[in-house]
Design a protein around this motif. Structure first.
Motif, PDB file in Angstrom:
ATOM      1  N   CYS A   1       0.837  -1.209   0.000  1.00 25.93           N
ATOM      2  CA  CYS A   1       0.000   0.000   0.000  1.00 25.93           C
ATOM      3  C   CYS A   1       0.866   1.250   0.000  1.00 25.93           C
ATOM      4  N   LEU A   2       1.948   1.205   0.764  1.00 25.38           N
ATOM      5  CA  LEU A   2       2.814   2.377   0.862  1.00 25.38           C
ATOM      6  C   LEU A   2       3.585   2.615  -0.420  1.00 25.38           C
TER       7      LEU A   2
ATOM      8  N   GLU B 181       1.630   3.618  -3.420  1.00 27.63           N
ATOM      9  CA  GLU B 181       0.864   4.855  -3.250  1.00 27.63           C
ATOM     10  C   GLU B 181      -0.626   4.609  -3.489  1.00 27.63           C
ATOM     11  N   SER B 182      -1.144   3.630  -2.761  1.00 30.57           N
ATOM     12  CA  SER B 182      -2.523   3.176  -2.949  1.00 30.57           C
ATOM     13  C   SER B 182      -3.574   4.154  -2.441  1.00 30.57           C
ATOM     14  N   PHE B 183      -3.155   5.216  -1.773  1.00 35.36           N
ATOM     15  CA  PHE B 183      -4.118   6.149  -1.195  1.00 35.36           C
ATOM     16  C   PHE B 183      -4.357   7.370  -2.074  1.00 35.36           C
TER      17      PHE B 183
ATOM     18  N   SER C 158      -1.780   9.972  -0.568  1.00 34.52           N
ATOM     19  CA  SER C 158      -0.556   9.209  -0.283  1.00 34.52           C
ATOM     20  C   SER C 158       0.544  10.104   0.284  1.00 34.52           C
TER      21      SER C 158
ATOM     22  N   THR D 114       0.466   8.716   9.648  1.00 42.52           N
ATOM     23  CA  THR D 114       0.229   9.859   8.758  1.00 42.52           C
ATOM     24  C   THR D 114       0.757  11.122   9.429  1.00 42.52           C
TER      25      THR D 114
ATOM     26  N   ILE E  83      -7.520   7.321   3.927  1.00 41.93           N
ATOM     27  CA  ILE E  83      -6.446   6.344   4.098  1.00 41.93           C
ATOM     28  C   ILE E  83      -6.935   5.147   4.903  1.00 41.93           C
TER      29      ILE E  83
ATOM     30  N   TYR F 278      -7.117   1.400   3.451  1.00 40.42           N
ATOM     31  CA  TYR F 278      -6.235   0.453   4.133  1.00 40.42           C
ATOM     32  C   TYR F 278      -7.017  -0.751   4.646  1.00 40.42           C
TER      33      TYR F 278
END
Length: 235
Positions: A154-155, A158-160, A164, A185, A197, A201
C-alpha cells in the motif's frame, strides 16, 4: 462545387484533429498532468500555451529495524537497514530478510519515507497519528506476514491516491501479548485524508466490515499507554 468540397475537406480535417487530440489526451499516462496557461495578447486575442508537467519522482523509502535491549537507549536500538526507490529493489530486500512472524518478541520493522525517522519526535510525525491494527497471538502464524506485506505494498504503491503524500510510513511491533501493525500519517487534523487512508487500508487488508480499526493521534499516545489512548477516528 469545388468550394463546397473544400469546405467539406476543411470540416473533415478539423474533425480529425479534434479526434486526434482527444485520443492523445486519453492516451496520456495518469502520472502526467496538462497545465493550461492563458494570456491576454497584445492584439486583444487569447493566446494559449500548453505545458506538459512531469510528476515528482517516486518517494525513496528506508527500512528500519528495532531490537529491544534494555541496557541501551531506545534510539540506539533503532537501526536503518537500507534505502530503496524501485519495486525491484523492494522485492530483493523483502525476499532476503526475516519474515515478521519469525522475529523475536520486542522487535519492530518500520518502513518510512526517506528522511523521516520512525519515532513520534520527528518533526514530520509529531502532528500526526496512526491507523492501528491489533492482532491476537494466534494470528501471528496465520495472517501477520500477509497483512504486513499488504501494508508495505500500500505504501510503495501509493494506494491512497492524492492522500498518499499524507503517509509517513508503517510499523510492525512483535510483542508477546499480541502484535500490532500501524500506518502513520503526518497530520491528525486532516480528517478527509485520514479517513480516506483508513478506509482504503482496511479494504486492502481484507478486514470484515465488523472489524473496527482506530486512528490515534501521536500526541495522545505519547502521554498515555496504548490501551488508554482514545481513537480520534474509526472505520
Amino acid at each position: 462545387p469545388l468550394l463546397g468540397q473544400a469546405e467539406e475537406a476543411e470540416d473533415g480535417i478539423q474533425k480529425w484533429k479534434k479526434e486526434e487530440e482527444k485520443e492523445e489526451e486519453e492516451a496520456a499516462p495518469d502520472f502526467r498532468a496538462n497545465l493550461l496557461l492563458w494570456r491576454w495578447g497584445g492584439a486583444g486575442r487569447w493566446m494559449h500555451s500548453c505545458f506538459l508537467l512531469r510528476p515528482p519522482p517516486p518517494p525513496r523509502w528506508a527500512l528500519w529495524f528495532f531490537k529491544n535491549d534494555r541496557s541501551r537507549a531506545w534510539q540506539n536500538n533503532l537501526h536503518r537497514v537500507t534505502k530503496f526507490n524501485t519495486v525491484e529493489d523492494f522485492w530483493a530486500i523483502y525476499n532476503n530478510i526475516q519474515l515478521a512472524s519469525k522475529l523475536s518478541s520486542g522487535c519492530d520493522y518500520a518502513l518510512f519515507k526517506d528522511g523521516i525517522k520512525p519515532m513520534w519526535e520527528d518533526s514530520r510525525n509529531k502532528r500526526g497519528g496512526r491507523w492501528l491494527v491489533s492482532l491476537t497471538k494466534q494470528q501471528r502464524h496465520i495472517e501477520l506476514d500477509h497483512l504486513w506485506l499488504e501494508t508495505l505494498l500500500c505504501l510503495i504503491g501509493e494506494s491512497f491516491g492524492e492522500h498518499s503524500q499524507e503517509v509517513c510510513g508503517a510499523v510492525i511491533n512483535i510483542r508477546a501479548k499480541g502484535d500490532k501493525i500501524a500506518v502513520w500519517t503526518r497530520e491528525a487534523e486532516n480528517q478527509e485524508g485520514v479517513l480516506h487512508i483508513g478506509r482504503v487500508y482496511k479494504e486492502r487488508l481484507g478486514l470484515s466490515t465488523k472489524t473496527i480499526i482506530g486512528y490515534q493521534a501521536h500526541a495522545d499516545t505519547a502521554t498515555k499507554s496504548n490501551s488508554l489512548a482514545k481513537n480520534k477516528f474509526v472505520v
